[in-house]
Design a protein around this motif. Structure first.
Motif, PDB file in Angstrom:
ATOM      1  N   THR A 147     -34.740 -30.044  17.862  1.00 21.44           N
ATOM      2  CA  THR A 147     -35.946 -29.579  18.557  1.00 21.44           C
ATOM      3  C   THR A 147     -36.795 -30.781  18.979  1.00 21.44           C
ATOM      4  OG1 THR A 147     -37.313 -29.461  16.562  1.00 21.44           O
ATOM      5  CG2 THR A 147     -35.958 -27.511  17.094  1.00 21.44           C
ATOM      6  N   GLU A 148     -37.865 -30.505  19.684  1.00 25.98           N
ATOM      7  CA  GLU A 148     -38.799 -31.549  20.114  1.00 25.98           C
ATOM      8  C   GLU A 148     -39.313 -32.370  18.933  1.00 25.98           C
ATOM      9  OE1 GLU A 148     -40.018 -32.595  23.070  1.00 25.98           O
ATOM     10  OE2 GLU A 148     -39.070 -31.117  24.366  1.00 25.98           O
ATOM     11  N   ASP A 149     -39.498 -31.725  17.779  1.00 30.29           N
ATOM     12  CA  ASP A 149     -40.007 -32.419  16.593  1.00 30.29           C
ATOM     13  C   ASP A 149     -39.069 -33.516  16.103  1.00 30.29           C
ATOM     14  OD1 ASP A 149     -42.240 -30.794  16.581  1.00 30.29           O
ATOM     15  OD2 ASP A 149     -41.387 -29.390  15.126  1.00 30.29           O
ATOM     16  N   HIS A 150     -37.805 -33.445  16.453  1.00 28.07           N
ATOM     17  CA  HIS A 150     -36.800 -34.406  15.987  1.00 28.07           C
ATOM     18  C   HIS A 150     -36.628 -35.588  16.947  1.00 28.07           C
ATOM     19  CE1 HIS A 150     -35.059 -30.460  14.304  1.00 28.07           C
ATOM     20  NE2 HIS A 150     -35.787 -31.024  13.367  1.00 28.07           N
ATOM     21  N   ASP A 153     -37.586 -38.789  19.493  1.00 22.91           N
ATOM     22  CA  ASP A 153     -38.522 -39.914  19.558  1.00 22.91           C
ATOM     23  C   ASP A 153     -38.805 -40.305  21.010  1.00 22.91           C
ATOM     24  OD1 ASP A 153     -36.321 -41.397  20.435  1.00 22.91           O
ATOM     25  OD2 ASP A 153     -36.090 -42.491  18.561  1.00 22.91           O
ATOM     26  N   ASN A 159     -34.727 -39.160  16.328  1.00 21.38           N
ATOM     27  CA  ASN A 159     -35.320 -40.317  15.677  1.00 21.38           C
ATOM     28  C   ASN A 159     -34.493 -40.699  14.453  1.00 21.38           C
ATOM     29  OD1 ASN A 159     -37.053 -41.875  13.870  1.00 21.38           O
ATOM     30  ND2 ASN A 159     -38.677 -41.400  15.315  1.00 21.38           N
ATOM     31  N   GLN A 180     -35.522 -39.366  11.161  1.00 22.00           N
ATOM     32  CA  GLN A 180     -35.219 -37.944  10.958  1.00 22.00           C
ATOM     33  C   GLN A 180     -33.911 -37.774  10.186  1.00 22.00           C
ATOM     34  OE1 GLN A 180     -37.157 -35.122  11.858  1.00 22.00           O
ATOM     35  NE2 GLN A 180     -35.673 -34.300  10.439  1.00 22.00           N
ATOM     36  N   HIS A 195     -34.511 -38.161   6.527  1.00 18.30           N
ATOM     37  CA  HIS A 195     -35.107 -36.924   6.015  1.00 18.30           C
ATOM     38  C   HIS A 195     -34.029 -35.867   5.794  1.00 18.30           C
ATOM     39  CE1 HIS A 195     -37.777 -33.497   5.571  1.00 18.30           C
ATOM     40  NE2 HIS A 195     -37.076 -32.910   6.525  1.00 18.30           N
ATOM     41  N   LEU A 213     -32.029 -33.436  22.462  1.00 15.27           N
ATOM     42  CA  LEU A 213     -32.696 -32.141  22.410  1.00 15.27           C
ATOM     43  C   LEU A 213     -31.726 -31.010  22.736  1.00 15.27           C
ATOM     44  CD1 LEU A 213     -35.432 -30.651  22.128  1.00 15.27           C
ATOM     45  CD2 LEU A 213     -35.702 -30.925  24.598  1.00 15.27           C
TER      46      LEU A 213
END
Length: 129
Positions: free
Chosen positions: A12-15, A17, A23, A26, A29, A68
């Motif tokens: 998703t967009e949250d992942h 950079d 990123n 990520q 994590h 994405l």
């Protein structure tokens, strides 16, 4: 019993950079997340139910970029223990191709006493009995 844990993640967009790919942080994590989820599934079958794992060392190799909307398959499994250290592999696949390869070392400890637990060399074999 299979000691491999697998899950899928949709990027998703949250992942993403500033370079428009996942990123690198990520992945670290996700390494910790996959190991924790796997342990949550296994720990009830051990004598270490109240103990926790701490990441001691990790090596990660980025082989290919992921973007994405891609679907990542995460596979993790423990390797043969090395004394008090428990090696674990975490592999990331996109379209059946290995894109990130991670090798980690963990130690098990008692959260109350903060003491490290020394595992028996054959402790993983108990899952197959």
């Amino acid at each position: 019993m299979n000691l491999m844990y697998e899950k899928q993640i949709k990027v998703t967009e949250d992942h993403i950079d500033q370079n428009n790919h996942v990123n690198n942080v990520q992945y670290v994590h996700w390494v910790e997340e996959a190991a924790a989820e796997h342990w949550d599934l296994l720990k009830q079958q051990t004598e270490y139910v109240n103990d926790a794992w701490m990441l001691l060392d990790h090596h990660i190799r980025y082989k290919k970029q992921v973007y994405l909307g891609d679907i990542i398959t995460v596979r993790t499994y423990p390797l043969t223990p090395e004394g008090a250290k428990q090696p674990r592999k975490v592999e990331f696949y996109c379209n059946d191709e290995l894109v990130v390869d991670s090798s980690t070392l963990w130690i098990l400890f008692d959260p109350e006493t903060k003491k490290i637990k020394r595992l028996e060399n054959d402790w993983l074999e108990k899952f197959f009995n």
